[in-house]
Each structure stands twice: as structure tokens, then as C-alpha cells.
Scaffold this motif. Structure first.
Motif, PDB file in Angstrom:
ATOM      1  N   ALA A   1     -39.568  -8.291  20.541  1.00  0.00           N
ATOM      2  CA  ALA A   1     -38.884  -9.363  21.261  1.00  0.00           C
ATOM      3  C   ALA A   1     -37.392  -9.084  21.376  1.00  0.00           C
ATOM      4  O   ALA A   1     -36.799  -9.266  22.445  1.00  0.00           O
ATOM      5  N   LYS A   2     -36.776  -8.638  20.295  1.00  0.00           N
ATOM      6  CA  LYS A   2     -35.339  -8.333  20.327  1.00  0.00           C
ATOM      7  C   LYS A   2     -35.046  -7.187  21.283  1.00  0.00           C
ATOM      8  O   LYS A   2     -34.073  -7.238  22.035  1.00  0.00           O
ATOM      9  N   LYS A   3     -35.894  -6.159  21.284  1.00  0.00           N
ATOM     10  CA  LYS A   3     -35.686  -5.003  22.166  1.00  0.00           C
ATOM     11  C   LYS A   3     -35.809  -5.382  23.642  1.00  0.00           C
ATOM     12  O   LYS A   3     -35.107  -4.850  24.485  1.00  0.00           O
ATOM     13  N   LYS A   4     -36.706  -6.312  23.940  1.00  0.00           N
ATOM     14  CA  LYS A   4     -36.997  -6.649  25.336  1.00  0.00           C
ATOM     15  C   LYS A   4     -36.341  -7.940  25.805  1.00  0.00           C
ATOM     16  O   LYS A   4     -36.556  -8.373  26.925  1.00  0.00           O
ATOM     17  N   GLY A   5     -35.556  -8.581  24.934  1.00  0.00           N
ATOM     18  CA  GLY A   5     -34.856  -9.796  25.321  1.00  0.00           C
ATOM     19  C   GLY A   5     -35.754 -11.001  25.485  1.00  0.00           C
ATOM     20  O   GLY A   5     -35.512 -11.857  26.334  1.00  0.00           O
ATOM     21  N   VAL A   6     -36.789 -11.085  24.672  1.00  0.00           N
ATOM     22  CA  VAL A   6     -37.752 -12.174  24.742  1.00  0.00           C
ATOM     23  C   VAL A   6     -37.496 -13.136  23.592  1.00  0.00           C
ATOM     24  O   VAL A   6     -37.274 -12.717  22.464  1.00  0.00           O
ATOM     25  N   ALA A   7     -37.540 -14.431  23.887  1.00  0.00           N
ATOM     26  CA  ALA A   7     -37.338 -15.442  22.854  1.00  0.00           C
ATOM     27  C   ALA A   7     -38.679 -15.982  22.372  1.00  0.00           C
ATOM     28  O   ALA A   7     -39.596 -16.185  23.163  1.00  0.00           O
ATOM     29  N   HIS A   8     -38.787 -16.205  21.095  1.00  0.00           N
ATOM     30  CA  HIS A   8     -39.936 -16.866  20.468  1.00  0.00           C
ATOM     31  C   HIS A   8     -41.282 -16.229  20.815  1.00  0.00           C
ATOM     32  O   HIS A   8     -42.097 -16.825  21.516  1.00  0.00           O
ATOM     33  N   PRO A   9     -41.533 -15.011  20.310  1.00  0.00           N
ATOM     34  CA  PRO A   9     -42.831 -14.388  20.578  1.00  0.00           C
ATOM     35  C   PRO A   9     -43.952 -15.159  19.885  1.00  0.00           C
ATOM     36  O   PRO A   9     -43.668 -15.955  19.000  1.00  0.00           O
ATOM     37  N   PRO A  10     -45.202 -14.999  20.269  1.00  0.00           N
ATOM     38  CA  PRO A  10     -45.732 -14.060  21.251  1.00  0.00           C
ATOM     39  C   PRO A  10     -45.549 -14.560  22.682  1.00  0.00           C
ATOM     40  O   PRO A  10     -45.618 -15.754  22.940  1.00  0.00           O
ATOM     41  N   LYS A  11     -45.328 -13.622  23.588  1.00  0.00           N
ATOM     42  CA  LYS A  11     -45.151 -13.922  25.011  1.00  0.00           C
ATOM     43  C   LYS A  11     -45.906 -12.899  25.860  1.00  0.00           C
ATOM     44  O   LYS A  11     -46.059 -11.745  25.471  1.00  0.00           O
ATOM     45  N   VAL A  12     -46.326 -13.345  27.011  1.00  0.00           N
ATOM     46  CA  VAL A  12     -46.935 -12.478  28.011  1.00  0.00           C
ATOM     47  C   VAL A  12     -45.928 -12.354  29.141  1.00  0.00           C
ATOM     48  O   VAL A  12     -45.442 -13.352  29.658  1.00  0.00           O
ATOM     49  N   LEU A  13     -45.596 -11.116  29.516  1.00  0.00           N
ATOM     50  CA  LEU A  13     -44.636 -10.865  30.586  1.00  0.00           C
ATOM     51  C   LEU A  13     -45.385 -10.423  31.838  1.00  0.00           C
ATOM     52  O   LEU A  13     -46.261  -9.560  31.759  1.00  0.00           O
ATOM     53  N   PHE A  14     -45.066 -11.054  32.964  1.00  0.00           N
ATOM     54  CA  PHE A  14     -45.646 -10.628  34.230  1.00  0.00           C
ATOM     55  C   PHE A  14     -44.665 -10.860  35.357  1.00  0.00           C
ATOM     56  O   PHE A  14     -43.767 -11.674  35.271  1.00  0.00           O
ATOM     57  N   LYS A  15     -44.854 -10.085  36.426  1.00  0.00           N
ATOM     58  CA  LYS A  15     -44.017 -10.201  37.612  1.00  0.00           C
ATOM     59  C   LYS A  15     -44.731 -11.150  38.565  1.00  0.00           C
ATOM     60  O   LYS A  15     -45.886 -10.940  38.915  1.00  0.00           O
ATOM     61  N   THR A  16     -44.035 -12.215  38.989  1.00  0.00           N
ATOM     62  CA  THR A  16     -44.648 -13.231  39.848  1.00  0.00           C
ATOM     63  C   THR A  16     -44.847 -12.717  41.270  1.00  0.00           C
ATOM     64  O   THR A  16     -44.373 -11.635  41.622  1.00  0.00           O
ATOM     65  N   GLN A  17     -45.493 -13.549  42.054  1.00  0.00           N
ATOM     66  CA  GLN A  17     -45.757 -13.208  43.445  1.00  0.00           C
ATOM     67  C   GLN A  17     -44.471 -13.021  44.241  1.00  0.00           C
ATOM     68  O   GLN A  17     -44.471 -12.371  45.276  1.00  0.00           O
TER      69      GLN A  17
END
Length: 93
Positions: free
Chosen positions: A46-62
Motif C-alpha cells: 500500500a505504501k509503495k503504490k499510494g493506497v490507503a487502508h488495504p486491502p484494495k482492488v485497483l482497476f481502470k474505469t471505463q
């Protein structure tokens, strides 16, 4: 460290989420959907990828925007109002 990193993240219907699958969520203006690009489980990731409060799923929207969501608000497929019909079809296979 907990065993959460070893367990697959599951969507709203309890189906495991994997990279490359189509997921969607309700959004205040309609819906967001896209293919899973990454799954962040640990604090280090999370720290490496700039994500807050894992767990998270990352996806690119439409629309091309990269978003991060909690796995339990997502469903498989492009329409979050279908009550997870695609997820239920996967369970039957």
C-alpha cells in the motif's frame, strides 16, 4: 503478520477476485467498471503504490481513471445492479 495476505479477496457475492477480471461498483453518478489491474493486500504494498487502508482492488474505469475500492463493494461483471449474475454463474461451473 496475519494470514490475510494468503487468502483471496472476495467480492460482494463471495467470489474470489483475480487480476484481469471485470468488476464493477455502484457510484454516486451511476457505476464504475473495469478490469482489475492490481490487488493490494499488505501495508508495505500500500505504501509503495499510494493506497490507503488495504486491502484494495485497483482497476481502470471505463473513462480511463485508476480507482481503488474495497473488495466487498465490488461485483463481477459490468453491471452492479444485476445482483452478481456473472458471479453466480462462475460459482455453478
Amino acid at each position: 503478520m496475519s494470514d490475510i495476505a494468503e487468502l483471496p479477496l472476495r467480492d460482494k457475492d463471495g467470489v474470489p477476485i483475480q487480476i484481469g477480471e471485470m468488476v464493477s461498483s455502484r457510484h454516486r453518478t451511476g457505476r464504475q467498471f473495469g478490469n482489475v489491474v492490481d490487488i493490494v493486500v499488505t501495508e508495505e504494498e500500500a505504501k509503495k503504490k499510494g493506497v490507503a487502508h488495504p486491502p484494495k482492488v485497483l482497476f481502470k474505469t471505463q473513462t480511463g481513471k485508476m480507482v481503488q475500492h474495497n473488495p466487498n463493494v465490488l461485483v463481477h461483471g459490468g453491471n452492479p445492479w444485476e445482483e452478481g449474475s456473472e458471479s453466480k454463474a462462475k460459482e455453478q461451473d
